[in-house]
Scaffold this motif. Structure first.
Motif: not given
Ligand code: NAD
Ligand code: USQ
Length: 398
Positions: A46-59
């Motif tokens: 992805s052009l944008t850096p994307i966090a993994n799903i766990r990091e996304r949910l914690e954030a």
């Protein structure tokens, strides 16, 4: 409402999950993370850096969001796990994004054609069969595509929201009026799977009264919603490569790095568009307005504007000073088409569309330019061809 979001780690599914949680719904994402694995296979990110799903949910939880849960599951091959989850959790609604969604990827090889059909058709069918087996009254909101109608000439006719009124001649010369599904005319193996989904919905609605809303969505552009913009770890994906990048986001990214805009053919193809913020809002509106019990499948055209691809390129070029390049078309599609779409259902439910004029420049500056150093130029050309002759023409043009 308790809502499952199948495919909730993807481009549309992630901002949709966050939006539903923000509006107080209890969200459980089900995703097999296949989209991230395909990026690894294609050697692109992805052009944008994307966090993994766990990091996304914690954030999301760290910034005070209503918790979102996650289950890693393949809905196309893990029927029993899907059924058990539905029985255990008893969701009110299930939003279904979990399909292989790129037309060029679906046309790459016989392996990707077969994968797309197996994944998409089995996934949708497993979901419907599991709902019936569970005995629960669950509203399914599916993300379909405007492409089911096809992009030939509709001779100036408006594309209705799913159903077409036809007059059926009778042996005695009289006629009666009937509403049928608008004839399907898919333009790729991927789009074909969406037309097959439509028949599965028609059947399970007729036979088992499953409540279904099918959203015939146009090409989604943009990246973030207000909610995914709240923390860098919530950032949404932005695909720009020749298989997964969609046309307008590709043009915006190309303009940001001074790469001539890649128009296929003459650019006379007209397509329907919608911003990601509006897409997310439409899914919420569809969930909040389910069909009545016994009502036929509700079909909404989820798009806000239609544009010719060549005109879009000129608009982006004018805004940014980019050059426009007309390339041999790798797709088997009409050189030019008209497209008039009825989208009253969402407008009547209160959708206030984000227009291209509102959002284009922000997207170029805040996303495409900001992350332009992450772009791998080798991944920009569209090399997946629809036919052997087109593959040859592309090779010769290099
Ligand atoms: P995406 O590829 O970014 O997301 C799809 C998600 O579903 C991914 O996270 C993937 O891992 C998951 N998935 C796929 N198969 C699965 C399976 N068998 N089991 C569990 N998870 C699975 O795609 P997107 O752009 O977010 O599109 C989502 C839906 O919206 C698709 O069905 C697509 O057809 C439809 N749609 C997208 C657009 C667009 O422009 N992006 C336009 C119209 C319709
Ligand atoms: N195109 C170009 N240059 C490019 C890329 C595409 O001219 O660099 C042209 C294509 O030839 C096509 C049009 O732009 O005529 C749209 O292509 P696209 O890749 O943006 O969109 P498409 O393949 O139709 O698929 C996308 C999503 C799909 C969704 C569909 C909605 O990937 O999941 O279903 O849009 S719709 O198009 O309304 O069917």
């Amino acid at each position: 409402m308790k809502v499952f979001v199948l495919g909730g780690d993807g481009f549309c599914g992630w901002p949709c999950s966050v939006n539903l949680a923000e509006h107080g719904h209890d969200v459980l994402i089900v995703d097999n993370l296949s989209r991230r694995k395909i990026d690894i296979d294609l050697e692109v990110e992805s052009l944008t850096p994307i966090a993994n799903i766990r990091e996304r949910l914690e954030a999301w939880q760290e910034i005070g969001g209503n918790p979102i849960r996650f289950s890693q599951m393949d809905i196309a091959s893990e029927y029993q796990r899907l059924l058990d989850l539905i029985i255990e959790e008893q969701p009110d609604a299930i939003v279904h994004f979990a399909e292989q969604r790129a037309a060029p990827y679906s046309m790459k090889s016989s392996a990707t054609k077969r994968y797309t059909v197996d994944n998409n058709v089995n996934g949708t069918h497993n979901l419907l069969a599991a709902i019936v087996e569970s005995g629960l009254d669950v509203h399914v909101v599916h993300l379909g595509t405007m492409g089911v109608y096809g992009y030939g000439s509709h001779r100036g006719a408006t594309i209705p929201e799913g159903y077409l009124k036809v007059e059926v001649p009778q042996p005695d010369g009289s006629r009666f009026e009937e509403e049928i599904l608008h004839p399907a005319s898919p333009g790729s193996v991927y789009h074909m799977t969406k037309t097959l989904d439509q028949l599965l919905f028609l059947y399970y609605n007729k036979n088992d009264n499953v409540k279904i809303t099918d959203l015939h969505q146009g090409i989604v552009w943009g990246t973030n919603t207000e909610a995914t913009g709240k923390d860098p770890r919530l950032t949404n994906r932005f695909d720009y490569d020749g298989d997964y990048g969609t046309v307008l986001n590709r043009f915006l990214m190309q303009a940001a790095i001074n790469y001539p805009l890649t128009v296929h053919g003459t650019g006379g193809q007209t397509r329907a568009f919608i911003h990601i913020r509006d897409s997310v809002k439409c899914v919420q509106l569809a969930l909040e307005n389910p069909p009545e019990s016994g009502e036929r499948v509700k079909i909404f055209n989820q798009m806000t504007e239609s544009h010719q691809v060549g005109e879009l390129a000129k608009k982006v070029a004018k805004l940014t000073g980019a050059e426009v390049n007309y390339l041999p078309n790798p797709r088997n599609e009409a050189v030019e088409n008209d497209l008039i779409v009825d989208n009253r259902c969402f407008i009547e439910l209160g959708l206030k569309p984000t227009t291209l004029d509102d959002g284009l420049l922000t997207e170029v500056v805040e996303v495409a330019r900001r992350w332009s150093d992450r772009c791998d130029k080798k991944r920009i050309p569209c090399i997946s061809a629809w036919t052997a002759n087109q593959a040859k023409a592309i090779k010769q043009s290099k």
